[in-house]
Every structure is written in C-alpha cells, then in structure tokens.
Design an enzyme around this catalytic site. Structure first.
Site, mmCIF file in Angstrom:
data_model
loop_
_atom_site.group_PDB
_atom_site.id
_atom_site.type_symbol
_atom_site.label_atom_id
_atom_site.label_comp_id
_atom_site.label_asym_id
_atom_site.label_seq_id
_atom_site.Cartn_x
_atom_site.Cartn_y
_atom_site.Cartn_z
ATOM 1 C CE1 TYR A 110 -3.384 3.062 0.227
ATOM 2 C CE2 TYR A 110 -1.900 4.078 2.229
ATOM 3 C CZ TYR A 110 -3.704 3.448 0.950
ATOM 4 O OH TYR A 110 -3.553 5.008 0.841
ATOM 5 C CD1 TRP A 112 -1.669 8.146 -1.256
ATOM 6 C CD2 TRP A 112 -0.881 9.603 -2.584
ATOM 7 N NE1 TRP A 112 -2.539 8.339 -1.263
ATOM 8 C CE2 TRP A 112 -2.503 9.295 -1.701
ATOM 9 C CE3 TRP A 112 -0.696 10.739 -3.553
ATOM 10 C CZ2 TRP A 112 -3.354 10.644 -2.181
ATOM 11 C CZ3 TRP A 112 -1.733 11.782 -2.857
ATOM 12 C CH2 TRP A 112 -2.837 11.519 -2.408
HETATM 13 N N1 LIG Z 1 -1.428 8.745 12.214
HETATM 14 C C1 LIG Z 1 -2.537 8.754 11.501
HETATM 15 N N2 LIG Z 1 -1.414 8.480 10.038
HETATM 16 C C2 LIG Z 1 -1.901 7.937 8.715
HETATM 17 C C3 LIG Z 1 -2.928 8.860 8.434
HETATM 18 C C4 LIG Z 1 -2.989 9.703 9.469
HETATM 19 O O1 LIG Z 1 -4.404 10.894 9.062
HETATM 20 N N3 LIG Z 1 -2.669 9.658 10.512
HETATM 21 N N4 LIG Z 1 -3.333 8.937 7.179
HETATM 22 C C5 LIG Z 1 -3.082 7.731 6.237
HETATM 23 C C6 LIG Z 1 -3.171 8.142 5.104
HETATM 24 S S1 LIG Z 1 -5.218 8.904 4.491
HETATM 25 C C7 LIG Z 1 -2.515 7.832 4.279
HETATM 26 S S2 LIG Z 1 -2.840 7.719 2.403
HETATM 27 C C8 LIG Z 1 -1.128 7.016 4.406
HETATM 28 C C9 LIG Z 1 -0.286 7.231 3.251
HETATM 29 O O2 LIG Z 1 0.623 5.979 3.324
HETATM 30 P P1 LIG Z 1 1.855 6.006 1.616
HETATM 31 O O3 LIG Z 1 0.909 5.911 0.617
HETATM 32 O O4 LIG Z 1 2.642 4.554 2.291
HETATM 33 O O5 LIG Z 1 3.259 7.809 2.197
HETATM 34 P P2 LIG Z 1 4.516 8.257 1.556
HETATM 35 O O6 LIG Z 1 5.180 8.933 1.853
HETATM 36 O O7 LIG Z 1 3.593 8.555 0.673
HETATM 37 O O8 LIG Z 1 5.037 6.987 1.037
HETATM 38 C C10 LIG Z 1 5.000 6.227 -0.486
HETATM 39 C C11 LIG Z 1 6.013 5.620 -0.291
HETATM 40 O O9 LIG Z 1 6.798 5.410 -2.041
HETATM 41 C C12 LIG Z 1 8.156 6.090 -2.163
HETATM 42 N N5 LIG Z 1 8.323 6.347 -3.781
HETATM 43 C C13 LIG Z 1 7.899 7.029 -4.213
HETATM 44 N N6 LIG Z 1 7.878 7.270 -5.427
HETATM 45 C C14 LIG Z 1 8.688 6.422 -5.462
HETATM 46 C C15 LIG Z 1 9.137 5.557 -7.239
HETATM 47 O O10 LIG Z 1 8.422 5.894 -7.589
HETATM 48 N N7 LIG Z 1 9.395 3.775 -6.290
HETATM 49 C C16 LIG Z 1 9.360 3.804 -5.121
HETATM 50 N N8 LIG Z 1 9.667 2.604 -5.282
HETATM 51 N N9 LIG Z 1 8.991 4.292 -4.503
HETATM 52 C C17 LIG Z 1 8.542 5.894 -4.639
HETATM 53 C C18 LIG Z 1 8.110 7.269 -1.072
HETATM 54 O O11 LIG Z 1 9.830 7.245 -0.518
HETATM 55 C C19 LIG Z 1 7.750 6.581 0.264
HETATM 56 O O12 LIG Z 1 8.539 6.330 1.057
HETATM 57 O O13 LIG Z 1 -0.896 7.308 5.325
HETATM 58 C C20 LIG Z 1 -2.028 6.829 6.480
HETATM 59 N N10 LIG Z 1 -1.345 7.123 8.195
HETATM 60 N N1 LIG Z 2 -0.734 18.751 1.993
HETATM 61 C C1 LIG Z 2 -0.852 17.555 1.949
HETATM 62 N N2 LIG Z 2 -2.705 17.438 1.324
HETATM 63 C C2 LIG Z 2 -2.955 16.213 1.139
HETATM 64 C C3 LIG Z 2 -1.669 14.783 1.525
HETATM 65 C C4 LIG Z 2 -0.968 14.981 3.018
HETATM 66 O O1 LIG Z 2 0.108 14.296 3.003
HETATM 67 N N3 LIG Z 2 -0.402 16.895 2.449
HETATM 68 N N4 LIG Z 2 -2.229 13.948 2.052
HETATM 69 C C5 LIG Z 2 -3.443 13.743 1.401
HETATM 70 C C6 LIG Z 2 -4.355 12.139 1.615
HETATM 71 S S1 LIG Z 2 -3.439 10.786 1.121
HETATM 72 C C7 LIG Z 2 -5.137 12.527 1.654
HETATM 73 S S2 LIG Z 2 -6.120 10.878 2.459
HETATM 74 C C8 LIG Z 2 -6.438 13.573 2.425
HETATM 75 C C9 LIG Z 2 -6.826 13.426 4.098
HETATM 76 O O2 LIG Z 2 -7.631 14.378 3.966
HETATM 77 P P1 LIG Z 2 -8.297 14.514 5.037
HETATM 78 O O3 LIG Z 2 -8.685 13.251 6.219
HETATM 79 O O4 LIG Z 2 -9.336 15.473 5.238
HETATM 80 O O5 LIG Z 2 -7.041 16.114 6.050
HETATM 81 P P2 LIG Z 2 -6.630 15.281 7.668
HETATM 82 O O6 LIG Z 2 -5.914 16.826 7.613
HETATM 83 O O7 LIG Z 2 -6.264 14.001 8.398
HETATM 84 O O8 LIG Z 2 -7.836 15.664 8.799
HETATM 85 C C10 LIG Z 2 -8.754 16.579 8.322
HETATM 86 C C11 LIG Z 2 -8.901 17.921 9.874
HETATM 87 O O9 LIG Z 2 -10.328 17.032 10.130
HETATM 88 C C12 LIG Z 2 -9.845 17.482 12.087
HETATM 89 N N5 LIG Z 2 -10.549 16.740 12.574
HETATM 90 C C13 LIG Z 2 -9.822 14.913 13.315
HETATM 91 N N6 LIG Z 2 -10.620 14.360 13.510
HETATM 92 C C14 LIG Z 2 -11.387 15.175 13.790
HETATM 93 C C15 LIG Z 2 -12.914 15.080 14.528
HETATM 94 O O10 LIG Z 2 -12.893 14.032 15.365
HETATM 95 N N7 LIG Z 2 -14.103 15.638 13.910
HETATM 96 C C16 LIG Z 2 -13.773 16.342 13.785
HETATM 97 N N8 LIG Z 2 -15.160 16.938 12.915
HETATM 98 N N9 LIG Z 2 -12.778 17.380 12.595
HETATM 99 C C17 LIG Z 2 -11.498 16.546 13.158
HETATM 100 C C18 LIG Z 2 -8.603 17.806 11.745
HETATM 101 O O11 LIG Z 2 -8.483 19.178 12.683
HETATM 102 C C19 LIG Z 2 -7.965 18.114 11.034
HETATM 103 O O12 LIG Z 2 -7.304 18.981 9.967
HETATM 104 O O13 LIG Z 2 -5.767 14.470 2.441
HETATM 105 C C20 LIG Z 2 -5.243 14.807 1.152
HETATM 106 N N10 LIG Z 2 -4.487 15.436 0.975
HETATM 107 MO MO LIG Z 3 -4.997 9.359 2.160
#
Ligand SMILES: Nc1nc2c(c(=O)[nH]1)N[C@H]1C(S)=C(S)[C@@H](COP(=O)(O)OP(=O)(O)OC[C@H]3O[C@@H](n4cnc5c(=O)[nH]c(N)nc54)[C@H](O)[C@@H]3O)O[C@H]1N2
Ligand SMILES: Nc1nc2c(c(=O)[nH]1)N[C@H]1C(S)=C(S)[C@@H](COP(=O)(O)OP(=O)(O)OC[C@H]3O[C@@H](n4cnc5c(=O)[nH]c(N)nc54)[C@H](O)[C@@H]3O)O[C@H]1N2
Ligand SMILES: [Mo]
Length: 768
Positions: A110, A112
């Site tokens: 899993y 991005w």
């Molecule tokens: N506590 C907490 N944890 C969370 C979340 C949260 O809200 N709170 N959010 C969750 C969410 S929504 C998401 S989507 C995940 C994201 O989790 P990930 O998608 O696993 O996070 P990334 O850092 O984007 O990881 C991508 C990895 O791919 C590598 N990479 C990039 N390009 C390439 C390439 O071309 N080739 C190869 N082989 N590798 C490459 C990068 O160096 C990086 O290590 O995290 C989740 N974890």
């Molecule tokens: N710059 C930047 N943008 C991103 C990403 C990134 O890594 N960097 N990741 C992308 C990805 S993979 C995803 S999935 C999306 C995620 O998008 P979201 O899940 O919407 O993003 P978050 O920043 O985790 O959460 C948004 C806000 O929700 C609020 N929140 C948390 N818990 C609660 C709750 O219990 N109740 C309420 N009402 N609010 C709460 C927090 O204050 C937080 O700032 O973002 C995307 N956009």
């Molecule tokens: Mo995500």
C-alpha cells in the site's frame, strides 16, 4: 550555463524542472496553473539528496542467515551488485512460492508511490508478482476505508467519496450554508493523486469566500478553514461528530422541519432511525442537551445550527479524517442521514459529499473521462486483507479477520515486498508493527530514499525518482493530462521500478507476461492511446501521442452543465434507483444487520470511542492527539525537502497545543516535549496555539520515524512520527479501517540533552 525547462508533474502539482549540468537546479510552476502550490519547491532537494540510496544493499544480519525472528532496523547494510541483488530477490520469491505457496508472499505494498501513471511502483510490483503466480494483496485504503466499505450499502456506490461530486459552481450558486465536519483545510489542496494542472481547491475556496457562502468549520482546530474564508468555528471534541449530528437531527425532527416527503419516497428505515434519534427505541433522546456534554458544544448552539440547516439550502461535508477513527463508519452514515433529513440530496449545490476539504480536485468540474492508467493485472491467488490489518496478519497466521460480511483467513507470511508505500509512515502503533515485522523471513523494498521503511528491510533496491524517467501524469479529479519528461539521468545506480521488476520477472521466467513485450516508450503510447479511445467515444478531439508529448500537456474542456450528485435519483427514484437492495438511501441496512456486527449495527448510532476525552483512560493520558495531513509535504514524501525542514521546531515535528494546556505544563513555543502513552513515545516541538480546543493536541503525520536505538521496539522516536503513539485496530468488522484519530497521550517537557535527528542521513553501511 543555461537552464533547460523540462515539463514534469507530481502529486503536489505540475511544474517545469529547470535543469543545469544534469541537476535539477530549481522548479517553476506549470504555466497553466493559476493557483500553484508550494510543495514543488522541495523537488530539487529530494532528487539530489544525501538520503538517496546509491546502490543495492542487503542487511548484514540477513546475509549471516538471521531471518524470521530478527528485529530489523539496527543492522548495517552491505552493498551488492545489481545482478546479485536480482538473483537474491528472485530466489526468495521462488523459494517461498515453492515451499509455502504464493499466499505467503505479502505484496499489498500500500502507498501513494509517485504520480506517473506508468511507473507507478505499486502497480509495477503487482504486475510482476501476479506474473510470478500471485501474492496476498490489500483492499481499500488508509484514506477512507470505513467510508468506502459502508457507502455502497447506504447509497449504492462510492461516488460521494471518490467522485464525481456535486461541483463547486453548483454549491456556490445554490447553497446558502455549508457545514463542514473537519473543516476545509487549505493545506490539503496541495495534493492530488496523479498530479494536477491547477490548484483548483485554492481557486474554488477563493470563489466561495467571494460569493458570501456561509461556512461552518466543525473541528477541534480553527486552522481547518483559512481566515479569509470568514467561516464560523464550532470547536467539537474529537470523535464526537456522530453525537453532534444526531442532536442536529433531533432538533430538526422535534421542530417538525424534516423533509418527510423525501424520507418517505427516497429512503428506507426512517421510522427506525427516527425512533433511535428520539430515544423511543433505547430510552435516550439524542437531544442537543444530551449531546452538549459529549461534544463540548452548548445545546443552544446545536439547536441554532439545526434551525439554520433546516431553513437554508445546505451542503454538508465531512472530511475523510472523521472516519479514520474508532467506529468511523458511524459519522459517515449519519452524514447521509442528516442530508436526507434536511432534504438536500440530489438538489443543486446541497445534500452531502465527503471530502471537499480533503484533497485537491473534489468538486472540480470535469467531464467523466478515462485517464491513462497501467492495469495492475490479475492476482492469481485472489487473496487480500483489509489494508490496515497488516500487523494483525503478521501476528496471526491462520487467524480469521471479519470484514464486510466475509471471513478472511490470514496467510502465513514469509516474504514481505514493498514498493511505493511506507508502512513505517502510514501504519498505526509502529512499535507493534516492528515486533510483528520480525516474523518475516525476508523483506524486500524498492525505495529512492533511505526512509524508515528502507532501514527496516533486508534487501534494498534503489529506485529512480520520476525526474529520472518519462511518464504521464493524470487524475480523475483534474482536467489535464501532463507529460512527465525525464529531466536528469538516474542518480547513482538507481533503476526504474519497471526495469527492476522486469529483471526479476526474467529470472523467474515470466518476463513476457510482465512487460507484454513493451518498453517504456511503447507503454506510454499504449496507455495514452487506450485513454484516447475513450476521449474519442465521448466526442472529444484530442492530439495523438506525439503531438501531446511535444506540447507537454493536454487540457480537457470544462463540462457545460454543473454536476449534481444523485440528481437523476432525486428526480425519479423508480426510473433511476440507487444500487442498494431497496434502490433507495438505506438509513437502515438489512444487509449490514444481517452481518450481526455489534460494532456496526443496522443504522447509524453513537458509540463512545475507546480513546477520547470522555474515556476513563483520559485520566492517565488527558490529551487527545490528532495526527492530520502535513501542510509541508505529502505524507512522508518530501520530509527531507526545504519546505518541511523549515517548519520543524528545534529539528522536531511541531505539536500544536492550546494555551491552558501549555501553561499547565509550563510549556512555551519552541520547547521540546516528549509525547507518550502506553504504546510509545516521540519528541516534538511545541507551538502554542489559540485555535485549538483545550484538551486536544495535534501533529502532522510524515516525520520520518527515527528511533533513538534502532531495532528496539519501544525506542523513543526522536523526530516526531505520531504513529508511534496511535492505536492499531479496525474501525469495526464492517470497514476494518485505520483509527489513527482516536488516540490519547500525555506530554511533558524534554529536559535531557536533545538527541540528534539522524534519519535524514544515509545509515551505516559496510564494505562489500
Ligand atoms: N497517524 C496517521 N497516520 C496516517 C494518516 C493519518 O491521518 N494519521 N493518514 C493515512 C493516509 S490517508 C494515507 S494515504 C497514508 C499514506 O501512506 P503512504 O502512501 O505509504 O505514504 P507516502 O509517504 O506517500 O509513501 C510513499 C512511499 O513511496 C516511495 N516512493 C515514491 N516514489 C517512488 C517510486 O517511484 N518508486 C518507489 N519504489 N518508491 C517510491 C516514497 O519514498 C515513500 O516512502 O498514511 C496514513 N497514515
Ligand atoms: N498537503 C497535503 N495534503 C494532503 C495530504 C498530504 O499528505 N499533504 N494527503 C492527502 C491524503 S492521502 C488524504 S487521504 C487527504 C486526507 O484528508 P483529511 O482526512 O480530510 O485530512 P486531515 O488533515 O487528516 O483531517 C482534516 C482535519 O480534520 C480534523 N479532525 C480530525 N479529527 C476530527 C474529528 O473527530 N472531528 C472533526 N470534526 N474534525 C476532526 C483535523 O483537525 C484535521 O485538520 O489529504 C490529502 N491531502
Ligand atoms: Mo490518504
């Protein structure tokens, strides 16, 4: 020396790489982007970086034969020649598939990856492992696993999360009020999966502000709407949105303002949900007075908001974050119910859609057209786990996981293979993961950088970055298709994931099935032509591949008419039923009831989360930790870039804390603290904020985990990865999504000397 501009794209926007002497010297935004983001500035820092992996490596302990049972992270790495590395990896795949079967190869991988749709690392890996007989995969995602499993039961599809969504022009023209659970954080618009030719999110928020649309930010954090949006801030206790929504519904129903006609003609189960809301079925009326002590919002304020929602055309949105918590299905189901009660579903600009504030492009007007995309191929084992159950799987070979009405048996994992994702970033309770990780015999990782994941692997293969290869960037949320041209040569001995997988497939005798006899250039043409056939069917005239490549991008026209989700269903539910058993919105789902899950019953209900400010546990760990998406990077990507580094406090990840909570602990902005609970501890840099609910602290995800004593579970992370603290459990047996947002901690000043952050340097390596 002159700079050459090379068009390129990324998840954080399209840009020209300005190349001098074979190096990316700087970048400038894509000329077509009137609302460019800031993350592209970090690109030169990551392409040319001390954190790049210069050649293949193997963990010294693995070479000595230390396999299952060894805790990774503490060993030195030994350099390998490429052909030796390929032989080792192919040998391990072959050994495991013969001795244990393909299910023992965990290839879910899993993550991005990068924006290019061809060199998408995870997809390349799936194709290769599929050609080699298969693997155990992962379904759903960390973003909205609970929501995407639930919504097909409730409204028949995931369009309300994955799009197309009711678009912004429709909201601006028709809604008077927009109620945003989790706000509309500006930072989240920095990112669009697959890349974007324009920062539409910034654009539409500006237009919404100018239009006078009234916006309510329901969130523990004021910064979840930018100041200039003029939103009203309704601070809610984390994890209590369902209680708030139930109380809003109660106030609307008891004042007789629910849309009875819509509830009767377009929904099933209203009688039962109504009885629950009114307390007829369980003796507890979900009134504003009931919700006030739970949510921390005064009963009068709830009643006033309810009255306004009933009286005005209202769009309701919930950030994806609010379902990444304990019982995260419930706030999403209740969002649909609230929109049904207020009657806006299927009407212009109102109703509900999830995630307007979650990512760039939600609600961006776009024709429904295909994008160039590499097919991941078939996985012959057909086996998968819900995405966030990885530690459970490693801990319980043969154990059973209940998921959405199925029973999944966990495989006996011997080989873990990851390319394009970072579990030591994304997974919860990283100390528990580290212990479970030791069960694998071999762990193979492709990475451009010495991330925490690469440091916890056995065989590390250096991958190129997108700037070192040709690709096509595109997203279903954006109107552009972008040429991503190779700007610089491969750094060190790095190779493309496609080339690496091709050589492994060769060694396993399945190269033709993997490559389908195409090289990079033939693939790019093929993927473009496939999508182009779809564009032609939709009546669009588009350039051929060569013309597209020469121009550097393609821009689709905007649709003529605003898009309204559920418009046809609203107009005629008999002729245009939803894809649910009843054809209607299921406020009660007999399918879900039939699963018999006490953690996700027949209709939305309020559950007390296991960790929240109202829990007994809050006496020991009195602060609720939110770990939101970072403004300064994409997850763990770009952490070593200038934008992220500039945001650190004393070199640590910032933690936001309210004035009273800081004062009670004698803390000021700039201090370093230890954030801890029973699962782990990390350092963080204090930022005192007036815009955070008392009792709540917040840190972005994505600081590379940097254990003080690598290889020891329980070690302090000196850098500030919040997943050392979060809880690893499924949202419920229905969605099995991650629950990162339900997390209690305590913090204290760090008085000892500050340990150095070493994770942005290459780790120790030995001589070959
Ligand atoms: N506590 C907490 N944890 C969370 C979340 C949260 O809200 N709170 N959010 C969750 C969410 S929504 C998401 S989507 C995940 C994201 O989790 P990930 O998608 O696993 O996070 P990334 O850092 O984007 O990881 C991508 C990895 O791919 C590598 N990479 C990039 N390009 C390439 C390439 O071309 N080739 C190869 N082989 N590798 C490459 C990068 O160096 C990086 O290590 O995290 C989740 N974890
Ligand atoms: N710059 C930047 N943008 C991103 C990403 C990134 O890594 N960097 N990741 C992308 C990805 S993979 C995803 S999935 C999306 C995620 O998008 P979201 O899940 O919407 O993003 P978050 O920043 O985790 O959460 C948004 C806000 O929700 C609020 N929140 C948390 N818990 C609660 C709750 O219990 N109740 C309420 N009402 N609010 C709460 C927090 O204050 C937080 O700032 O973002 C995307 N956009
Ligand atoms: Mo995500």
């Amino acid at each position: 020396m002159t700079l050459t501009a090379v068009p390129h794209s990324s998840h954080w926007g399209a840009f020209d790489a300005l190349v001098e002497d074979g190096r990316v010297a700087a970048v400038r935004p894509f000329a077509g982007d009137r609302h460019p983001g800031m993350l592209i500035e970090s690109v030169p820092d990551i392409v040319h970086s001390r954190t790049r992996i210069d050649r293949p490596y193997v963990r010294a302990g693995w070479l000595r034969g230390e396999r299952a049972g060894s805790l990774r992270g503490g060993d030195a790495f030994v350099p390998l020649e490429w052909d030796h590395a390929i032989r080792l990896v192919a040998g391990e795949i072959d050994r495991v598939r013969k001795e244990h079967g393909n299910a023992s190869i965990f290839g879910g991988s899993y993550g991005w990856s990068s924006a290019g749709r061809f060199h998408h690392a995870r997809t390349q890996l799936h194709r290769m492992l599929g050609a080699a007989g298969g693997f155990t995969g992962q379904v759903t995602n960390y973003s909205y696993a609970a929501g995407m499993t639930l919504m097909p039961h409730v409204v028949g599809s995931n369009d309300c999360i994955q799009g197309p969504a009711t678009d912004w022009p429709s909201i601006i023209a028709n809604a008077k009020l927009m109620v945003c659970f989790g706000g509309l954080p500006l930072k989240n618009g920095e990112v669009c999966a697959g890349g974007a030719g324009e920062g539409q999110y910034r654009r539409w928020l500006r237009e919404a502000a100018a239009s006078g649309l009234r916006i309510v930010n329901v969130s523990p954090l004021r910064q979840d709407t930018p100041d200039w949006l003029g939103a009203e801030w309704l601070p809610v206790r984390p994890g209590t949105d369902t209680a708030l929504m139930l109380a809003l519904a109660h106030a609307i129903v008891t004042t007789g303002q629910e849309d009875r006609a819509f509830l009767a003609s377009h929904c099933v189960g209203w009688d039962r949900l109504r009885a629950y809301i009114l307390g007829e079925s369980d003796g507890v009326a979900k009134s504003p007075a009931w919700a006030a002590p739970i949510t921390g919002i005064a009963a009068g304020t709830i009643a006033e908001l309810a009255a306004e929602m009933a009286a005005n055309p209202t769009m309701i949105t919930a950030a994806w974050s609010i379902q990444r918590q304990d019982r995260g299905e419930q706030p999403y189901w209740m969002t649909v119910a609230l929109a049904a009660i207020t009657g806006g579903i299927g009407r212009p600009g109102t109703g509900f859609t999830f995630g307007y504030g979650s990512i760039n492009g939600v609600g961006n007007p776009r024709m429904d057209l295909p994008v160039p995309q590499l097919n991941a191929g078939r996985n012959p084992t057909g086996l998968f786990i819900p995405v966030a159950r990885i530690t459970d799987m490693l801990e319980n070979p043969g154990g059973v996981c209940e998921y959405n009405g199925r029973r999944i048996t966990y495989p006996d994992t011997r080989l873990i293979y990851w390319a394009g994702g970072n579990p030591f970033h994304h997974h919860q309770d990283l100390n528990r993961l580290l212990r479970a990780w030791a069960r694998a015999e071999t762990i193979v990782v492709h990475e451009p950088w010495w991330t925490t994941l690469a440091r916890h692997a056995d065989i590390v293969l250096p991958a190129t970055t997108t700037l070192e290869r040709n690709d096509i960037g595109a997203s279903s949320r954006d109107r552009h298709v972008l040429a991503m041209k190779k700007a610089v040569p491969a750094q060190g001995q790095a190779r493309d994931d496609f080339a690496i997988c091709g050589d492994i497939a060769e060694a396993l005798g399945c190269r033709p099935a993997f490559t389908e006899q195409r090289d990079e250039s033939a693939w790019l043409r093929h993927l473009y032509d496939q999508a182009r056939a779809g564009w032609t069917r939709a009546g669009l005239e588009t350039p051929d591949f060569d013309a597209f490549w020469a121009q550097g991008y393609l821009e689709f026209p905007a649709p003529e008419k605003p898009f309204v989700l559920f418009e046809e269903f609203r107009a005629d539910p008999a002729a245009n039923p939803l894809n649910t058993p009843s054809g209607k919105v299921e406020l009660v789902s007999e399918t879900i009831a039939g699963f018999g899950y006490d953690d996700c019953p027949a209709h939305p209900v309020w559950f007390e989360p296991k960790e929240w400010l109202g829990a007994e546990e809050a006496k020991r760990f009195p602060l609720h930790l939110l770990s939101f998406q970072p403004a300064t990077r994409l997850h763990s990507q770009l952490d070593q870039g200038r934008v992220s580094l500039a945001s650190k406090v004393a070199g640590r990840e910032p933690i936001l804390i309210g004035k009273e909570d800081a004062a009670a602990r004698g803390l000021a902005t700039g201090d370093v603290v230890r954030v801890f609970n029973e699962r782990g501890a990390c350092l963080a840099g204090v930022v005192v904020s007036e815009g955070i609910l008392p009792g709540v602290v917040a840190m972005a995800t994505g600081a590379w985990m940097d254990p003080a004593t690598p290889g020891e579970p329980g070690a302090l992370c000196v850098h500030g990865n919040p997943n050392i603290l979060t809880r690893d459990e499924g949202t419920s047996r229905l969605g099995q999504g991650p629950v990162a947002q339900s997390c209690l901690v305590e913090i204290e000043r760090w008085a000892a000397p500050l340990p150095p952050v070493r994770v942005h340097e290459a780790p120790e390596t030995e001589d070959a």
